[in-house]
Design a protein around this motif. Structure first.
Motif, short mmCIF file in Angstrom:
data_model
loop_
_atom_site.label_atom_id
_atom_site.label_comp_id
_atom_site.label_asym_id
_atom_site.label_seq_id
_atom_site.Cartn_x
_atom_site.Cartn_y
_atom_site.Cartn_z
N CYS A 1 -17.60 -16.42 -16.32
CA CYS A 1 -16.47 -17.28 -16.28
C CYS A 1 -16.94 -18.54 -16.64
CB CYS A 1 -15.85 -17.37 -14.87
SG CYS A 1 -14.28 -18.33 -14.81
N ASP A 2 -16.79 -19.25 -17.91
CA ASP A 2 -17.25 -20.49 -18.22
C ASP A 2 -16.41 -21.81 -17.54
OD1 ASP A 2 -18.95 -21.99 -19.92
OD2 ASP A 2 -17.97 -21.86 -21.65
N ASP A 3 -17.18 -22.80 -17.48
CA ASP A 3 -16.58 -24.06 -17.16
C ASP A 3 -15.69 -24.04 -16.02
OD1 ASP A 3 -16.21 -26.98 -17.59
OD2 ASP A 3 -14.65 -26.67 -18.96
N LEU A 4 -16.05 -23.52 -14.91
CA LEU A 4 -15.54 -23.27 -13.72
C LEU A 4 -15.37 -24.28 -12.98
CD1 LEU A 4 -13.91 -21.02 -12.27
CD2 LEU A 4 -16.25 -20.53 -11.24
N SER A 5 -14.15 -24.80 -12.50
CA SER A 5 -13.99 -26.08 -11.50
C SER A 5 -12.66 -25.92 -11.02
CB SER A 5 -14.17 -27.30 -12.30
OG SER A 5 -13.15 -27.47 -13.35
N PHE A 6 -12.36 -26.60 -9.98
CA PHE A 6 -11.17 -26.49 -9.30
C PHE A 6 -10.77 -27.98 -8.90
CE2 PHE A 6 -13.39 -22.55 -8.21
CZ PHE A 6 -12.57 -21.75 -8.70
N GLY A 7 -9.39 -28.14 -8.84
CA GLY A 7 -8.90 -29.43 -8.27
C GLY A 7 -8.19 -29.62 -7.13
N HIS A 8 -7.76 -30.25 -6.87
CA HIS A 8 -6.93 -30.77 -5.59
C HIS A 8 -5.70 -29.53 -5.64
CE1 HIS A 8 -5.56 -32.55 -1.83
NE2 HIS A 8 -4.37 -32.77 -2.40
N ASP A 9 -5.60 -28.79 -4.34
CA ASP A 9 -4.45 -27.91 -4.24
C ASP A 9 -4.66 -26.67 -5.18
OD1 ASP A 9 -3.35 -29.43 -1.99
OD2 ASP A 9 -1.88 -30.48 -3.55
N ASP A 10 -5.67 -26.36 -5.83
CA ASP A 10 -5.98 -25.26 -6.62
C ASP A 10 -6.45 -24.21 -5.51
OD1 ASP A 10 -6.64 -23.67 -8.70
OD2 ASP A 10 -7.79 -25.01 -9.86
N ALA A 11 -5.73 -23.21 -5.88
CA ALA A 11 -5.98 -22.09 -4.79
C ALA A 11 -6.72 -20.90 -5.56
CB ALA A 11 -4.59 -21.65 -4.32
N HIS A 12 -6.95 -21.19 -6.92
CA HIS A 12 -7.59 -20.05 -7.69
C HIS A 12 -8.87 -19.73 -6.97
CE1 HIS A 12 -4.58 -20.37 -10.29
NE2 HIS A 12 -5.10 -20.36 -11.58
N TYR A 13 -9.64 -20.73 -6.38
CA TYR A 13 -10.83 -20.59 -5.92
C TYR A 13 -10.68 -19.15 -5.01
CZ TYR A 13 -9.73 -22.72 -1.43
OH TYR A 13 -9.14 -23.16 -0.07
N LYS A 14 -9.72 -19.08 -4.22
CA LYS A 14 -9.69 -17.85 -3.27
C LYS A 14 -9.67 -16.57 -4.11
CE LYS A 14 -6.88 -20.39 -0.03
NZ LYS A 14 -5.47 -20.38 0.74
N ILE B 1 -20.74 -7.73 -21.33
CA ILE B 1 -20.42 -8.60 -20.81
C ILE B 1 -18.88 -9.17 -20.88
CG2 ILE B 1 -20.78 -10.03 -22.94
CD1 ILE B 1 -21.64 -12.52 -21.20
N VAL B 2 -18.09 -9.29 -19.94
CA VAL B 2 -16.79 -9.60 -19.92
C VAL B 2 -16.42 -10.84 -19.47
CG1 VAL B 2 -14.62 -8.89 -18.98
CG2 VAL B 2 -16.41 -7.21 -19.23
N GLU B 3 -15.80 -11.70 -20.55
CA GLU B 3 -15.23 -12.94 -20.32
C GLU B 3 -14.15 -13.33 -19.96
OE1 GLU B 3 -15.38 -17.60 -22.47
OE2 GLU B 3 -15.44 -15.72 -23.53
N LEU B 4 -13.95 -13.80 -18.67
CA LEU B 4 -12.89 -14.11 -17.66
C LEU B 4 -12.28 -15.66 -17.54
CD1 LEU B 4 -10.58 -13.22 -15.43
CD2 LEU B 4 -12.33 -13.80 -13.88
N GLN B 5 -11.28 -15.96 -18.17
CA GLN B 5 -10.69 -17.51 -18.04
C GLN B 5 -10.49 -17.93 -16.62
OE1 GLN B 5 -11.09 -19.23 -20.98
NE2 GLN B 5 -11.57 -17.59 -22.07
N ARG B 6 -10.64 -19.23 -16.42
CA ARG B 6 -10.49 -19.65 -15.18
C ARG B 6 -9.04 -19.30 -14.63
NH1 ARG B 6 -8.70 -23.36 -11.52
NH2 ARG B 6 -7.17 -24.19 -13.42
N GLU B 7 -8.13 -19.67 -15.63
CA GLU B 7 -6.64 -19.75 -15.10
C GLU B 7 -6.18 -18.08 -15.02
OE1 GLU B 7 -7.07 -20.27 -19.82
OE2 GLU B 7 -8.01 -20.92 -17.87
N ASP B 8 -7.06 -17.05 -15.19
CA ASP B 8 -6.64 -15.79 -15.18
C ASP B 8 -7.57 -15.16 -13.95
OD1 ASP B 8 -5.16 -15.68 -17.23
OD2 ASP B 8 -6.81 -15.04 -18.68
N LEU B 9 -7.96 -16.10 -13.19
CA LEU B 9 -8.70 -15.57 -11.91
C LEU B 9 -7.84 -14.85 -10.72
CD1 LEU B 9 -11.17 -18.57 -10.77
CD2 LEU B 9 -11.82 -16.09 -11.11
N PRO B 10 -6.70 -15.15 -10.64
CA PRO B 10 -5.69 -14.35 -9.66
C PRO B 10 -5.66 -12.86 -10.12
CG PRO B 10 -4.68 -16.39 -10.19
CD PRO B 10 -5.85 -16.17 -11.22
N SER B 11 -5.81 -12.56 -11.36
CA SER B 11 -6.01 -11.10 -11.95
C SER B 11 -7.31 -10.39 -11.92
CB SER B 11 -5.44 -11.10 -13.37
OG SER B 11 -6.54 -11.58 -14.39
#
Length: 281
Positions: A140-153, A111-121
């Motif tokens: 990826c724990d506690d995943l969510s996206f706000g307005h103008d948040d491009a991490h979802y891509k 199991i490898v934990e990835l932080q939401r803020e590190d999604l671009p990597s």
């Protein structure tokens, strides 16, 4: 001696460049945390998890995710999973507990934990995992996206995989309080302000559709709340009669204004401390 200016520049840049990262030692642990700057997989010697039998009121989600993970660990097709719903009801605990349960039978499961803020990597992480002789749950724990948040891509690289495709030895398990990974008012704002409302919403809302499994977690009732605490008491050998447990636990829940697995554990931690019982594992 280097006479050519371009050769001198190339030599200087080579000296300045960081040394290549060593290949991860996946045999060092069954769990890792992904860090960047520099990129590395940090082994976790002991995962903070509870026994699967102590998770109450989520039987359907437990059985579904357990079967999916068993298939994946055996090298069979398996789905990415989104665990969504009420806070404190055991979403992340379930992922970690199931990993521990399946790893005891399939030692190659990691199991490898990835932080939401590190999604671009995530593309660089997938390159490290691709082709390794192990099976990886990317968590990826506690995943969510706000307005103008491009991490979802960046998340689409895991779910869809682009040209290369998602590695066969990687599956993504994510938790979120939101079914569509973004606030409802943000979705409504998109619908109200976009030139083409349906397309504006579709790109973001459809992200959750890319998870093959949607597992919903709902607030527990009082009987389930008390059962959680009783199981903790039994597992950790804390003696308390049913009448006292009921009175104290309901009062504790009332002071918190909510009832959940997390609140049950917080009460039990207080109870164990008052009874002089040390919690381990």
């Amino acid at each position: 001696m280097i006479d050519d200016p371009m050769d001198r520049i190339a030599a200087a840049l080579e000296r300045m460049a960081p040394a290549p990262q060593a290949a991860p030692d996946f045999a060092a642990a069954s769990a890792f945390v992904w860090h960047i700057d520099p990129d590395r997989l940090e082994p976790v010697p002991q995962v903070a998890r509870v026994d699967l039998s102590l998770l109450v009121g989520i039987d359907r989600s437990r059985d579904t995710l357990l079967a999916n993970t068993e298939q994946f660990a055996r090298g069979l097709p398996a789905n990415n999973a989104l665990l969504w719903g009420a806070r404190g009801m055991g979403k992340s605990s379930l992922v970690k507990s199931i990993h521990g349960e399946i790893h005891s039978k399939h030692e190659a499961l990691r199991i490898v934990e990835l932080q939401r803020e590190d999604l671009p990597s995530v593309g660089r992480l997938l390159n490290l995992l691709r082709g390794a002789p192990y099976r990886f749950i990317l968590f990826c724990d506690d995943l969510s996206f706000g307005h103008d948040d491009a991490h979802y891509k960046s998340l689409k690289a895991v779910l869809d995989g682009g040209i290369e495709g998602r590695p066969d030895n990687v599956v993504l398990y994510a938790t979120s309080n939101r079914r569509h990974l973004m606030p409802r008012d943000m979705i409504e704002n998109e619908r109200g302000s976009a030139i083409n409302p349906s397309e504006a919403v579709e790109e973001k809302v459809s992200l959750s559709d890319r998870f093959g499994l949607w597992l919903g977690f709902h607030p527990c009732d009082q009987d389930q709340y008390l059962e959680m605490i009783r199981r903790y008491c039994t597992a950790h050998h804390v003696d308390i009669d049913d009448e006292d447990l009921r009175a104290e636990a309901i009062e504790w829940q009332a002071t918190r204004g909510s009832r959940s697995g997390r609140v049950a554990w917080q009460y039990f931690t207080d109870l164990a401390g008052r009874r002089g019982v040390t919690l381990s594992g």
